[in-house]
Motif scaffolding. Structure first.
Motif, PDB file in Angstrom:
ATOM      1  N   SER A  56       0.841  -1.199   0.000  1.00  0.00           N
ATOM      2  CA  SER A  56       0.000   0.000   0.000  1.00  0.00           C
ATOM      3  C   SER A  56       0.877   1.250   0.000  1.00  0.00           C
ATOM      4  N   LYS A  57       0.630   2.144  -0.950  1.00  0.00           N
ATOM      5  CA  LYS A  57       1.402   3.399  -0.985  1.00  0.00           C
ATOM      6  C   LYS A  57       1.101   4.246   0.243  1.00  0.00           C
ATOM      7  N   LYS A  58      -0.096   4.153   0.776  1.00  0.00           N
ATOM      8  CA  LYS A  58      -0.462   4.897   1.993  1.00  0.00           C
ATOM      9  C   LYS A  58       0.375   4.436   3.182  1.00  0.00           C
ATOM     10  N   LEU A  59       0.550   3.116   3.291  1.00  0.00           N
ATOM     11  CA  LEU A  59       1.370   2.598   4.378  1.00  0.00           C
ATOM     12  C   LEU A  59       2.844   2.909   4.149  1.00  0.00           C
ATOM     13  N   MET A  60       3.255   2.907   2.893  1.00  0.00           N
ATOM     14  CA  MET A  60       4.642   3.238   2.568  1.00  0.00           C
ATOM     15  C   MET A  60       4.988   4.657   2.986  1.00  0.00           C
ATOM     16  N   GLU A  61       4.028   5.538   2.971  1.00  0.00           N
ATOM     17  CA  GLU A  61       4.271   6.928   3.375  1.00  0.00           C
ATOM     18  C   GLU A  61       4.740   7.024   4.824  1.00  0.00           C
ATOM     19  N   LYS A  62       4.423   6.008   5.631  1.00  0.00           N
ATOM     20  CA  LYS A  62       4.777   6.017   7.059  1.00  0.00           C
ATOM     21  C   LYS A  62       6.154   5.418   7.331  1.00  0.00           C
ATOM     22  N   VAL A  63       6.774   4.847   6.312  1.00  0.00           N
ATOM     23  CA  VAL A  63       8.094   4.237   6.493  1.00  0.00           C
ATOM     24  C   VAL A  63       9.117   5.313   6.828  1.00  0.00           C
ATOM     25  N   HIS A  64       9.959   5.040   7.848  1.00  0.00           N
ATOM     26  CA  HIS A  64      11.011   5.966   8.271  1.00  0.00           C
ATOM     27  C   HIS A  64      12.348   5.559   7.664  1.00  0.00           C
ATOM     28  N   ILE A  65      13.067   6.530   7.140  1.00  0.00           N
ATOM     29  CA  ILE A  65      14.407   6.236   6.621  1.00  0.00           C
ATOM     30  C   ILE A  65      15.426   7.186   7.242  1.00  0.00           C
ATOM     31  N   PRO A  66      16.640   6.698   7.493  1.00  0.00           N
ATOM     32  CA  PRO A  66      17.709   7.583   7.983  1.00  0.00           C
ATOM     33  C   PRO A  66      18.351   8.307   6.806  1.00  0.00           C
ATOM     34  N   ILE A  67      18.655   9.578   6.976  1.00  0.00           N
ATOM     35  CA  ILE A  67      19.375  10.325   5.944  1.00  0.00           C
ATOM     36  C   ILE A  67      20.608  10.949   6.583  1.00  0.00           C
ATOM     37  N   PRO A  68      21.739  10.234   6.530  1.00  0.00           N
ATOM     38  CA  PRO A  68      22.976  10.772   7.097  1.00  0.00           C
ATOM     39  C   PRO A  68      23.566  11.853   6.189  1.00  0.00           C
ATOM     40  N   PRO A  69      24.558  12.568   6.643  1.00  0.00           N
ATOM     41  CA  PRO A  69      25.215  13.560   5.783  1.00  0.00           C
ATOM     42  C   PRO A  69      25.744  12.907   4.504  1.00  0.00           C
ATOM     43  N   LEU A  70      25.801  13.681   3.433  1.00  0.00           N
ATOM     44  CA  LEU A  70      26.190  13.129   2.139  1.00  0.00           C
ATOM     45  C   LEU A  70      27.572  12.489   2.163  1.00  0.00           C
ATOM     46  N   GLU A  71      28.507  13.061   2.912  1.00  0.00           N
ATOM     47  CA  GLU A  71      29.844  12.472   2.986  1.00  0.00           C
ATOM     48  C   GLU A  71      29.791  11.050   3.543  1.00  0.00           C
ATOM     49  N   VAL A  72      28.930  10.848   4.523  1.00  0.00           N
ATOM     50  CA  VAL A  72      28.748   9.506   5.090  1.00  0.00           C
ATOM     51  C   VAL A  72      28.112   8.587   4.043  1.00  0.00           C
ATOM     52  N   GLN A  73      27.123   9.098   3.329  1.00  0.00           N
ATOM     53  CA  GLN A  73      26.480   8.311   2.269  1.00  0.00           C
ATOM     54  C   GLN A  73      27.503   7.854   1.226  1.00  0.00           C
ATOM     55  N   TYR A  74      28.365   8.777   0.784  1.00  0.00           N
ATOM     56  CA  TYR A  74      29.346   8.454  -0.247  1.00  0.00           C
ATOM     57  C   TYR A  74      30.303   7.351   0.212  1.00  0.00           C
ATOM     58  N   GLU A  75      30.731   7.423   1.465  1.00  0.00           N
ATOM     59  CA  GLU A  75      31.672   6.425   1.974  1.00  0.00           C
ATOM     60  C   GLU A  75      30.999   5.054   2.086  1.00  0.00           C
ATOM     61  N   ILE A  76      29.756   5.032   2.511  1.00  0.00           N
ATOM     62  CA  ILE A  76      29.022   3.763   2.593  1.00  0.00           C
ATOM     63  C   ILE A  76      28.834   3.161   1.201  1.00  0.00           C
ATOM     64  N   VAL A  77      28.519   4.011   0.226  1.00  0.00           N
ATOM     65  CA  VAL A  77      28.388   3.542  -1.160  1.00  0.00           C
ATOM     66  C   VAL A  77      29.706   2.937  -1.641  1.00  0.00           C
ATOM     67  N   HIS A  78      30.810   3.597  -1.333  1.00  0.00           N
ATOM     68  CA  HIS A  78      32.130   3.104  -1.744  1.00  0.00           C
ATOM     69  C   HIS A  78      32.383   1.706  -1.184  1.00  0.00           C
ATOM     70  N   ILE A  79      32.059   1.504   0.085  1.00  0.00           N
ATOM     71  CA  ILE A  79      32.286   0.209   0.732  1.00  0.00           C
ATOM     72  C   ILE A  79      31.381  -0.868   0.144  1.00  0.00           C
ATOM     73  N   LEU A  80      30.082  -0.575   0.058  1.00  0.00           N
ATOM     74  CA  LEU A  80      29.121  -1.589  -0.380  1.00  0.00           C
ATOM     75  C   LEU A  80      29.230  -1.891  -1.865  1.00  0.00           C
ATOM     76  N   ASP A  81      29.558  -0.895  -2.660  1.00  0.00           N
ATOM     77  CA  ASP A  81      29.724  -1.144  -4.098  1.00  0.00           C
ATOM     78  C   ASP A  81      30.895  -2.086  -4.370  1.00  0.00           C
ATOM     79  N   ASN A  82      31.916  -2.042  -3.526  1.00  0.00           N
ATOM     80  CA  ASN A  82      33.040  -2.973  -3.691  1.00  0.00           C
ATOM     81  C   ASN A  82      32.588  -4.416  -3.475  1.00  0.00           C
ATOM     82  N   PHE A  83      31.674  -4.618  -2.531  1.00  0.00           N
ATOM     83  CA  PHE A  83      31.127  -5.955  -2.311  1.00  0.00           C
ATOM     84  C   PHE A  83      30.310  -6.412  -3.514  1.00  0.00           C
TER      85      PHE A  83
END
Length: 412
Positions: free
Chosen positions: A156-183
């Motif tokens: 349900s898109k209505k229920l999806m609207e209630k989903v919580h997501i973390p949004i860390p600073p972009l520098e943190v996002q980039y480093e996590i992407v670097h690590i996980l993309d290597n896997f």
């Protein structure tokens, strides 16, 4: 201290902000008002359900086309869009995501079984970070799936609207992407290697099992029979059974049975048409989606009536493993029976099929070569599939660990 720990300590030591999806973006549906004819000769690319399910990063180099009329009001995908499978026959495939991580000027349309989530401000969430985030176990747990009847699951898109997501600073996002993309890169390389080996395997199968002018009907060289199913109404035929009983789904065109469908009792064996087949028997599925697929018994077992069981009449003339590989090469003949529909192969049909019979020494040489490929391509304990599974589990472990953040409270 690792680089990611240093970044978190520097940029978000007290935690990161969490947001409800409905407050930072909107949900949109896919294609509407389309008939089957619109997909026969299309003029624009559209993204299928399968494309979304299989790929965390949306693959835009697709051949699927839909007919879009001039000035037709259909939504197209944009860079950074997060696409979800909205309906599926299995809960694991329902609510799975893919992210458009490439920029393109080409118009891309979306299958009606999927829907789009679009951020109001794309700059807060790197698309490559999102492709990992929305497949993490903790976030997937929040995506509630409801059953529709007994055959489908829906999001349900209505229920999806209630989903919580973390949004860390972009520098943190980039480093996590670097690590996980290597896997994921390593897993992708292993998968490519597996596909190459599978093609090589198929090539050698065709070469080694090519017609050698000495052909024999299976009925002339094998003992062939089908199994049976003890009555399901008789609990004494099944309860606390110790005799392995196999259905046609164990036939997967790979050597050795890797699952047991059920167990029956000695009485169930005695009071039914089920037969105890010896080790090294070749099994051929005779019905439905598995028709023509084979397997090879690495233990004694019984089968149901939808499985043909073959064993050489004379092992001095026909190697048991060679028989398995020769029967595997007959798969295309079974597919002609189905022609896209549910089909059943009879024992009489199987008995009339022919395989090449070279010398016993040549049979053994063929088996030795093909066994190496089969182990490499199919062995879940030490072949490439085992390595891919191990790397995938490693990726999932670090993904869920890296994407777990302390939530920043308002009063902090």
């Amino acid at each position: 201290m690792s680089k990611i720990d240093e970044l978190i300590e520097k940029l978000c030591p007290n935690g990161v902000e969490y947001y409800e999806l409905g407050k930072i973006g909107k949900f949109y549906g896919g294609l509407t008002g389309k008939s089957k004819n619109d997909f026969l000769q299309g003029n624009a690319k559209f993204i299928t359900y399968k494309n979304v399910y299989l790929n965390p990063s949306l693959q835009i180099d697709v051949n699927d086309k839909v007919n879009i009329k001039e000035n037709e009001n259909q939504r197209t995908l944009e860079y950074g869009d997060i696409i979800f499978t909205g309906s599926s026959e299995t809960p694991d495939e329902c609510g799975i995501s893919s992210v458009l991580t490439e920029r393109t000027d080409e118009k891309l349309y979306l299958n009606s079984f999927c829907f789009i989530y679009r951020l109001n401000d794309i700059s807060i969430l790197n698309p490559h970070f999102a492709k990992h985030l929305f497949r993490s176990n903790k976030l997937r747990y929040q995506i509630g799936k409801t059953a529709s009847g007994v055959t489908r699951y829906n999001v349900s898109k209505k229920l999806m609207e209630k989903v919580h997501i973390p949004i860390p600073p972009l520098e943190v996002q980039y480093e996590i992407v670097h690590i996980l993309d290597n896997f994921t890169l390593l897993t992708s390389e292993l998968t490519s290697e597996l596909k190459a080996r599978q093609k090589q395997y198929k090539y050698y199968e065709e070469i080694l099992l090519r017609n050698r002018n000495i052909m024999a009907k299976l009925d002339d060289i094998c003992n062939i029979c089908a199994g049976g199913t003890p009555s399901k109404t008789k609990s004494e035929y099944w309860d606390n059974g110790t005799i392995k009983w196999l259905g046609s789904t164990v036939c997967k065109n790979k050597k050795f049975v890797d699952e047991v469908t059920d167990y029956i009792t000695e009485l169930g064996l005695k009071k039914s048409s089920a037969k105890l087949m010896k080790k090294n028997t070749t099994l051929i599925a005779m019905v439905g989606a598995t028709i023509g697929k084979v397997s090879f018994l690495n233990f004694e077992a019984t089968t149901n009536q939808n499985v043909a069981c073959l064993y050489p009449k004379d092992e001095n003339k026909l190697n048991t493993s060679y028989l398995y590989y020769a029967c595997k090469s007959l798969y295309s003949q079974f597919l002609k029976l189905s022609n896209g529909k549910f089909a059943i192969a009879s024992l009489s049909f199987i008995k009339e099929l022919q395989i090449p019979i070279p010398s016993l020494e040549e049979q053994k040489r063929t088996v030795k070569i093909l066994d190496r490929f089969d182990k490499l391509c199919n062995d879940i304990s030490e072949g490439l599939p085992a390595e891919i599974e191990a790397r995938q589990k490693q990726y999932e472990y670090y993904r869920d660990k890296l994407l777990t953040f302390k939530e920043l409270k308002v009063n902090e």
